[in-house]
Write a protein that holds these residues in place. Structure first.
Motif, mmCIF file in Angstrom:
data_model
loop_
_atom_site.group_PDB
_atom_site.id
_atom_site.type_symbol
_atom_site.label_atom_id
_atom_site.label_comp_id
_atom_site.label_asym_id
_atom_site.label_seq_id
_atom_site.Cartn_x
_atom_site.Cartn_y
_atom_site.Cartn_z
ATOM 1 N N MET A 180 0.822 -1.208 0.000
ATOM 2 C CA MET A 180 0.000 0.000 0.000
ATOM 3 C C MET A 180 0.861 1.266 0.000
ATOM 4 S SD MET A 180 -3.336 -0.755 0.159
ATOM 5 C CE MET A 180 -2.804 -1.794 -1.177
ATOM 6 N N ARG A 181 1.909 1.258 0.798
ATOM 7 C CA ARG A 181 2.706 2.464 0.979
ATOM 8 C C ARG A 181 3.738 2.671 -0.120
ATOM 9 N NH1 ARG A 181 4.279 2.927 7.305
ATOM 10 N NH2 ARG A 181 4.279 5.153 6.761
ATOM 11 N N GLU A 182 4.277 1.574 -0.663
ATOM 12 C CA GLU A 182 5.343 1.705 -1.651
ATOM 13 C C GLU A 182 4.847 1.513 -3.089
ATOM 14 O OE1 GLU A 182 8.616 -0.807 -0.557
ATOM 15 O OE2 GLU A 182 8.745 0.026 1.478
ATOM 16 N N ARG A 183 4.064 0.484 -3.327
ATOM 17 C CA ARG A 183 3.596 0.225 -4.696
ATOM 18 C C ARG A 183 2.482 1.183 -5.111
ATOM 19 N NH1 ARG A 183 5.991 -4.442 -7.106
ATOM 20 N NH2 ARG A 183 7.587 -5.107 -5.623
ATOM 21 N N LEU A 184 1.553 1.455 -4.193
ATOM 22 C CA LEU A 184 0.428 2.340 -4.515
ATOM 23 C C LEU A 184 0.609 3.755 -3.973
ATOM 24 C CD1 LEU A 184 -2.679 0.006 -4.007
ATOM 25 C CD2 LEU A 184 -1.377 0.470 -6.094
#
Length: 298
Positions: free
Chosen positions: A117-121
Motif C-alpha cells: 500500500m505504501r510503496e507500490r500504490l
C-alpha cells in the motif's frame, strides 16, 4: 459484537460494468440481485464505535446506505475511520482513497500488505494531503491482538498470493489472511476469509473454534473460470477454493459447529441467481449465502 455485511461480491461487483454474462444481465434486469464489493462493518459492545473489514470502490455508497455508519447528529464528519485489510487486492483497497474526507484513517494490515500500500500504490503520499493516516500492525492469531472498536483483531495467514501490481514482491504467507475478530465482552469469535486459496491447518483450527465463519464463495466449482472462458486457470489456480466438488469447501464447512456463510461471489457464480438450484444444495448442508445488508449479532 454485531456484523453488518456491506457487500458480498468479488472484484467488479454484480453486475460488472463490462460484462453481459447471465449473472450480470440478471442483476440489471432485477436490481435486487445486485451485489456490491465484499466488505464488513464490525461493531463492538459500544454500537457507536465500528470498523471496516476491507474497503472497496463502493465504500462510500455502502456507508451511506446504513444509518449506523453515518455521522452522528451534530457531527460535521465521522472523525476516525478504522479499516482492517485482509489482502492488498484493488477490490479490497481502492475505497481507502474514497475515504479521504475523514479526519483520520487508521489502517490495520500485515507487513506485506502495508508495504504494498505504501510503496507500490504510494497511499501515504496520495492521502496525507487530505487526511491523517495511521498504520497498525495486524498480528498473527495466537499473538497479542490489536484492538479496534473494542474488538480484538488478528490475522490467520492463508496465502502468498500477491496482487498483480506487486507480483515481483517477496513471498509471504501473510499476503492474504482471514480476519479473526474476538469480542471480549461476549466471548464470541468471527472469522472472515473472502479469499481462501487453501484450507490450511491454521485456518481449520480457527474455524473450529469460531462462532461465525465467512468464507470465499468466488466460484461454485473448480472448472468454472475455464468453462466460461474468463481465465485459463482453475478456481484454485486463481487463489480461490471452489464451493463444490472434491476439493471444495462446502463439505468441510458443513462439519463446523459455527454459523457458516459464503461471500465474495464472482458474477459467474450461479449463486448470484436467487432461484439457482445450488442454493438448495447449500441449504441442505446447513450453509448460508450472505446477502448485502445482513446483520449478525454474536
Amino acid at each position: 459484537m454485531l456484523l453488518l455485511t456491506l457487500g458480498t461480491a468479488a472484484g467488479g461487483g454484480v453486475p460488472q460494468w463490462n460484462c453481459a454474462c447471465p449473472g450480470c444481465s440478471g442483476a440489471r434486469a432485477h436490481p435486487d440481485r445486485r451485489r456490491r464489493h465484499d466488505s464488513l462493518a464490525v461493531f463492538g459492545e459500544d454500537r457507536s464505535s465500528w470498523f471496516l473489514v476491507n474497503s472497496g470502490p463502493d465504500i462510500t455508497e455502502q456507508l451511506e446506505t446504513h444509518a449506523a455508519l453515518r455521522p452522528g447528529t451534530g457531527s460535521e464528519r465521522t472523525p476516525v475511520v478504522r479499516i482492517l485489510l485482509t489482502d492488498a487486492e484493488l477490490d479490497h483497497t481502492l475505497g481507502l482513497l474514497r475515504l479521504r474526507e475523514a479526519h483520520h484513517l487508521e489502517i490495520y494490515a500485515t507487513a506485506p500488505v502495508r508495504q504494498a500500500m505504501r510503496e507500490r500504490l504510494a497511499l501515504d503520499t496520495v492521502l496525507t494531503p487530505y487526511t491523517a493516516v495511521t498504520w497498525h500492525d495486524l498480528p498473527p492469531a495466537g499473538q497479542t491482538p490489536a484492538v479496534a472498536a473494542g474488538i480484538e483483531v488478528s490475522a490467520v495467514p492463508l496465502s502468498t498470493k500477491r496482487p498483480r501490481y506487486a507480483a515481483d514482491a517477496a513471498e509471504d504467507d501473510a499476503w492474504v489472511v482471514a480476519a479473526r475478530l474476538h469480542d471480549p465482552a461476549s466471548g464470541a469469535t468471527a472469522l472472515y476469509a473472502p479469499a481462501l486459496a487453501a484450507w490450511t491447518e491454521g485456518f481449520a483450527k480457527e474455524a473450529a473454534g469460531a462462532d461465525c465463519v465467512f468464507v470465499d464463495g468466488t466460484f461454485w466449482d473448480e472448472e468454472e473460470p475455464r468453462r466460461l472462458a474468463i481465465s485459463a486457470r482453475t478456481s484454485t489456480g486463481m487463489g480461490h477454493l471452489p464451493i463444490d466438488g472434491p476439493g471444495g469447501t462446502a463439505g468441510r464447512l458443513s462439519q463446523l459447529p459455527a454459523r457458516c456463510l459464503y461471500t465474495h461471489f464472482n458474477n459467474t457464480n450461479p449463486l448470484v441467481d436467487p432461484i439457482a438450484p445450488q442454493h438448495g444444495v447449500l441449504a441442505g448442508l446447513g450453509l448460508e449465502v450472505a446477502q448485502d445488508g445482513m446483520v449478525i449479532e454474536l
